[in-house]
Structure formats: C-alpha cells, structure tokens
Design a protein around this motif. Structure first.
Motif, short mmCIF file in Angstrom:
data_model
loop_
_atom_site.label_atom_id
_atom_site.label_comp_id
_atom_site.label_asym_id
_atom_site.label_seq_id
_atom_site.Cartn_x
_atom_site.Cartn_y
_atom_site.Cartn_z
N GLY A 425 0.81 -1.21 0.00
CA GLY A 425 0.00 0.00 0.00
C GLY A 425 0.85 1.26 0.00
O GLY A 425 0.54 2.24 -0.70
N LEU A 426 1.93 1.27 0.77
CA LEU A 426 2.82 2.44 0.82
C LEU A 426 3.51 2.66 -0.53
O LEU A 426 3.61 3.80 -1.01
CB LEU A 426 3.86 2.25 1.92
CG LEU A 426 3.35 2.33 3.35
CD1 LEU A 426 4.45 1.95 4.33
CD2 LEU A 426 2.82 3.73 3.66
N MET A 427 3.98 1.59 -1.14
CA MET A 427 4.64 1.72 -2.44
C MET A 427 3.67 2.22 -3.50
O MET A 427 4.03 3.05 -4.35
CB MET A 427 5.24 0.37 -2.84
CG MET A 427 6.39 -0.09 -1.96
SD MET A 427 6.98 -1.75 -2.41
CE MET A 427 7.56 -1.45 -4.09
N CYS A 428 2.45 1.73 -3.45
CA CYS A 428 1.44 2.21 -4.41
C CYS A 428 1.17 3.70 -4.19
O CYS A 428 1.03 4.46 -5.15
CB CYS A 428 0.16 1.40 -4.23
SG CYS A 428 -1.14 1.80 -5.42
N HIS A 429 1.14 4.10 -2.94
CA HIS A 429 0.92 5.52 -2.63
C HIS A 429 2.07 6.38 -3.15
O HIS A 429 1.85 7.44 -3.75
CB HIS A 429 0.78 5.70 -1.12
CG HIS A 429 0.75 7.14 -0.69
ND1 HIS A 429 -0.36 7.93 -0.82
CD2 HIS A 429 1.70 7.92 -0.14
CE1 HIS A 429 -0.09 9.14 -0.37
NE2 HIS A 429 1.15 9.16 0.06
N ALA A 445 3.18 13.76 3.04
CA ALA A 445 2.06 12.85 2.80
C ALA A 445 2.43 11.42 3.16
O ALA A 445 1.63 10.68 3.73
CB ALA A 445 1.62 12.94 1.34
N LEU A 446 3.66 11.02 2.83
CA LEU A 446 4.10 9.67 3.15
C LEU A 446 4.16 9.47 4.66
O LEU A 446 3.73 8.44 5.19
CB LEU A 446 5.47 9.40 2.53
CG LEU A 446 6.13 8.06 2.91
CD1 LEU A 446 5.27 6.90 2.44
CD2 LEU A 446 7.53 7.98 2.33
N ALA A 447 4.70 10.47 5.38
CA ALA A 447 4.78 10.36 6.84
C ALA A 447 3.38 10.23 7.45
O ALA A 447 3.17 9.43 8.37
CB ALA A 447 5.49 11.59 7.41
N ALA A 451 2.01 6.94 9.51
CA ALA A 451 1.44 7.07 10.84
C ALA A 451 0.04 6.46 10.90
O ALA A 451 -0.31 5.75 11.85
CB ALA A 451 1.40 8.54 11.25
N ALA A 452 -0.78 6.73 9.87
CA ALA A 452 -2.13 6.17 9.85
C ALA A 452 -2.09 4.65 9.77
O ALA A 452 -2.87 3.96 10.44
CB ALA A 452 -2.90 6.75 8.66
N ASP A 453 -1.19 4.12 8.94
CA ASP A 453 -1.08 2.66 8.82
C ASP A 453 -0.67 2.03 10.14
O ASP A 453 -1.17 0.97 10.53
CB ASP A 453 -0.07 2.30 7.74
CG ASP A 453 -0.69 2.29 6.35
OD1 ASP A 453 -1.92 2.48 6.27
OD2 ASP A 453 0.04 2.12 5.37
#
Length: 507
Positions: A425-429, A445-447, A451-453
């Motif tokens: 999911g992070l890589m897709c983001h 946005a990544l941070a 944090a949400a994940d």
C-alpha cells in the motif's frame, strides 16, 4: 491522500461537495440542479467548472440518499463561518477517510465471524484492505463510499452476531438502526438490510432443535421481526427512493444518468457475468483505479492466484489423511455441531450478498457504467477472509528456525503477511504521488500515511490479541450453559450435548 491531492481533484468531488452546499441552503438537489458557480463564496467550485460540459455542471450525484451530506453540514457551516471553503472541502475528505478507516476495521470484524477459530485472520483481512492502493486513493476524496461501506459491513456483522449469539431486543435495535443508516448513505445499503433480515430468520431457526419445530412455533415471529428490520429503512428513507422513482423512473436514477451522460449499453448483465475480463477489471480496480498506474493491477492477479492455490491446499489438508509439513492439519479448538452450522450459514449469507452485489455491478456496467474501486469494496470481507486462510496455509512453506505450535506459527505468518500488504500500500501511494501534484510535499504525505497505517495496524493487533485471549480452547470443551434471554424475542436453549463438543476432532 486527503491532504496530498489538489482540491476537487477527482471527477465526482465537486458534485458531492455541491450536494452538501445545496442542503446547507435549504435545497434538496436533483441531478439537474446546477453546481454553485460563485467565485467569491466557493472559488474552488467555480474554478472546477471551467471548461465543463452542461451535464458535468450539475449535481449528478443527487440520486444518492442525503445522510452523508447531512453529516457534512457542520463542515459547510464551519467553512462559511471562517470564510474559507477549503475547510469544508478538506473536512469532507477527512470525513470520508474516517469512513474508510472504519471500513478497514469492519473488514476484519466480518472476517472474524467467518473464521472465528483463527484469531489472526481479522488482522490479515484488515491489512489486505490497507494494502489495496485504491482504498487510500478513494478514501482521500469527497465520496460517500467510506461511510456507506462501513455501515453496510457493520449491518452484516451485527446480523452475523445474532446468528451466533441469538436474537435479543438490544441486538435487534442496534442492527436495525445501523441498517437504516446504511440505506441512508447509498442504495446498496438496502442489500445489506435485506441480508440482515435473512440473518434474523436464520438465527431464530438455528436456536430451535429442528426445522419442524421452527416452522410450527417460531416461523411467523421470525418473519415479523425480519419484516420490521426491512421496513425501518423504508419508513425513514423510503420517501427519497419514491422521489427518485417519480423524478427519474427508478430508485437509483441509473437510466436517467446514462442518458444524461450519453453512455452506450455494453452487452447484457449475463454477458458481463460470463466475461472473465469483467472480474479481472473489477478486482484489479482495488489496486489500479483513477491516477494509480495500471501496473499495480498485477497485484490483484498475484493475490488471487496465491489465494486460489492456498485455499486448495487448505481443503486438501482438511479433507485428506493427516499429512506432514505444509499439508499438516491445523489443530484448532474443538467445535460443536451448532457452531459448525453457524459457520456454514454465515459463509452462505455473505456469499449470497456478494453475488447480489455482483449482479448489480454487472447490470450497471452493461447499461454503460464504468468500473471503479468503490464497486469492488463490498467484496473485500469475502476476499480478505479467503486470502487470510490461504496465507496461513502457504506460510507453512517457509521453514522456521524454532518449532512452534499452530497458534504461534499463525501469529508469525499473520504479522509477516500484514506487513507485506501495508508495504504494498505504501509503495502504491508513493507511485501515485508522482502523478498527483498536490498542495503538500510527498514526504509529508508519506509520513502521514505511515502514521495512519501504524495506528490501524495497532488497532488490528489489539483486536487479534483480545480474540486470542477470549477464544481459549476451554471455551469449546463443553456446550454453553443455557442463559436466560435478555428478552423473549428468541428462546435461548442449548443445542449441543457436552459429548458432541468433547468428541470433536481438530481439522
């Protein structure tokens, strides 16, 4: 994505925002109501209309029930009070994001009802939902799908709880209230309410010693309760669907919208249902939708292939002679006959729910509609539970340094698979960030996403820990003792002898 995308970046956002604005002005819009073109009060809406054709200058989402937009009214009023419509737009995005966060949690809870004796399954199921790149992308826009999905899953979950625990007044009232909310977010919520009624019928049937007794003593009471569950949304929101029928000819205005946007029919519902490409497009949309690269659709193919292989291995391990290695049977807590029947009923009900939603989506596509990730979300609990079971079986192929019991091995596999889904999911983001020029840096946005994940993973881990603590084998050693019912809605009688539970064999 709510803070990473420019305002009104996705196509339907301005229509959803305009719906809430129209309600704040005392107007219930139709699909032909103009989107406010006021550069002073709503500059973002006005700018987004530049170059739009006539059809896309209207609030074309006004065929949806108004509950999500009623929830958004305080955000509209807050934006007006501070003189910043951007507060309203960001607030509605965050509201939808909260709905998708609840949806992710509910995927795990529904999966827990499907596989109650494998505590790690809910964690893997929720992690799979987090790993779907489209969940983050769609969850960051102004949509009513987050709350509609959460309400639909919660409706099903409460229905499944009644199948397992019996029908009481408190459970019935709670499930009916959530069902009303589901019908108030989207028309697909009515499907969840339909199956909630089916859950009530099945729950009261399973509490009787035989089908004959149910037909003679409980049938009409069960039918009456199921009818009350179904009538509640009609009483609260039936007026809106009748309004759609009067204005557009059907409850969802689908034909009117197809004509409005010049959509051309694409075969029939049956032709879509027998087309493998339809299923491939629908499921791959969970990882490749909107501005997400189509290459991420390959994740869907990998997940589905591994799920099919793992489930076949699981069936072989359960049905064949005791094996060794990765085909060794998993030792589970003993299961009474009644609990086995409940499992089958719940899997059947959820399968029928998915089938009905699938037919609706196929009909929509046949009429000229497009497939979006939002239409694949209803299948997530079913898919995620199957993927979790397959992952636990395939995980046995990985050698372990130290011997461990089945529960410990499941926990290790579950944590590894969950982390893998979140990394996807992070890589897709990150990949999507390259195609979206948002108002904040991709690093920030990544941070925020990490944090949400982590928060979601912590919640899922906590749920798994509580399930592991509460679902000890000793709970299945004997049949539950009769407990006086909270109300007399359904008699709470024991269904299995102590011998049945004690002589059950691990599978």
């Amino acid at each position: 994505m709510a803070i990473a995308m420019p305002a009104l970046f996705k196509a339907d956002e301005r229509a959803h925002a305009a719906y809430a604005v129209a309600l704040s002005q005392g107007t219930l819009p139709t699909i032909d109501t103009d989107i406010p073109d006021d550069p002073v009060r709503y500059p973002q809406l006005a700018d987004s209309l530049f170059g739009a054709d006539e059809a896309h200058r209207d609030i074309w989402v006004a065929n949806h029930p108004p509950l999500f937009y009623v929830m958004s009214l305080p955000l509209v009023w807050l934006g007006d009070a501070v003189g910043s419509p951007g507060v309203t737009l960001l607030g509605m995005r965050l509201l939808n994001a909260l709905g998708f966060a609840l949806t992710t949690i509910m995927v795990g809870f529904v999966a827990r009802e499907l596989v109650p004796r494998r505590p790690v399954v809910p964690v893997i199921a929720s992690a799979m939902a987090l790993g779907c790149g489209a969940m983050t992308f769609v969850g960051g826009g102004i949509y009513n799908d987050g709350w509609s999905s959460a309400a639909a899953f919660l409706t099903l979950y409460l229905g499944f709880r009644m199948v397992r625990r019996g029908v009481t007044r408190e459970r019935l009232v709670a499930a009916t209230a959530v069902g009303v909310a589901a019908a108030g977010f989207r028309s697909t919520g009515l499907v969840a309410v339909l199956f909630l009624g089916a859950c009530v019928l099945m729950a009261m049937w399973l509490r009787e010693p035989s089908l004959r007794t149910f037909l003679r003593t409980t049938l009409w009471r069960a039918v009456g309760l199921a009818a009350c569950v179904g009538l509640a949304p009609v009483v609260v929101f039936g007026w809106f669907y009748l309004r759609n029928i009067r204005l557009y000819g059907n409850p969802t205005a689908s034909g009117f919208l197809f004509e409005k946007f010049g959509r051309e029919p694409d075969g029939t519902t049956f032709s879509q249902l027998v087309d493998p490409g339809f299923y491939g497009h629908l499921l791959s949309s969970l990882w490749a939708d909107g501005n997400i690269s189509n290459a991420w659709g390959q994740v869907a193919a990998v997940v589905l292939t591994l799920t099919a292989i793992g489930l076949v291995m699981e069936v072989v391990a359960r049905s064949g002679p005791p094996g060794a290695g990765f085909l060794q049977r998993t030792r589970l807590a003993p299961q009474a006959t009644a609990e086995h029947r409940q499992d089958r009923v719940i899997w059947t009900l959820l399968g029928c729910y998915c089938l009905l939603i699938l037919v609706n989506v196929a009909g929509f596509v046949a009429g000229g509609g497009w497939i979006h990730a939002r239409y694949a979300v209803p299948f997530l609990p079913f898919l995620a539970a199957g993927a979790a079971l397959a992952a636990l079986r395939l995980g046995r192929l990985v050698p372990q340094r130290a011997p461990a019991d089945d529960e410990t091995r499941d926990l290790r596999i579950g944590l590894g698979v969950s982390l893998a889904f979140m990394v996807v999911g992070l890589m897709c983001h990150l990949d999507t960030e390259q195609h979206v020029d948002g108002p904040v840096s991709s690093t920030f946005a990544l941070a925020a996403l990490v944090a949400a994940d982590l928060v979601m993973f912590a919640v899922a881990a906590y749920v798994a820990t509580q399930l592991r603590r509460r679902m000890q084998p000793s709970e299945f050693d004997t049949a539950p003792a009769p407990v006086a019912p909270v109300t007399d809605i359904a008699r709470d009688r024991p269904q299995d002898s102590t011998a049945d539970a004690r002589t059950s064999r691990p599978t």
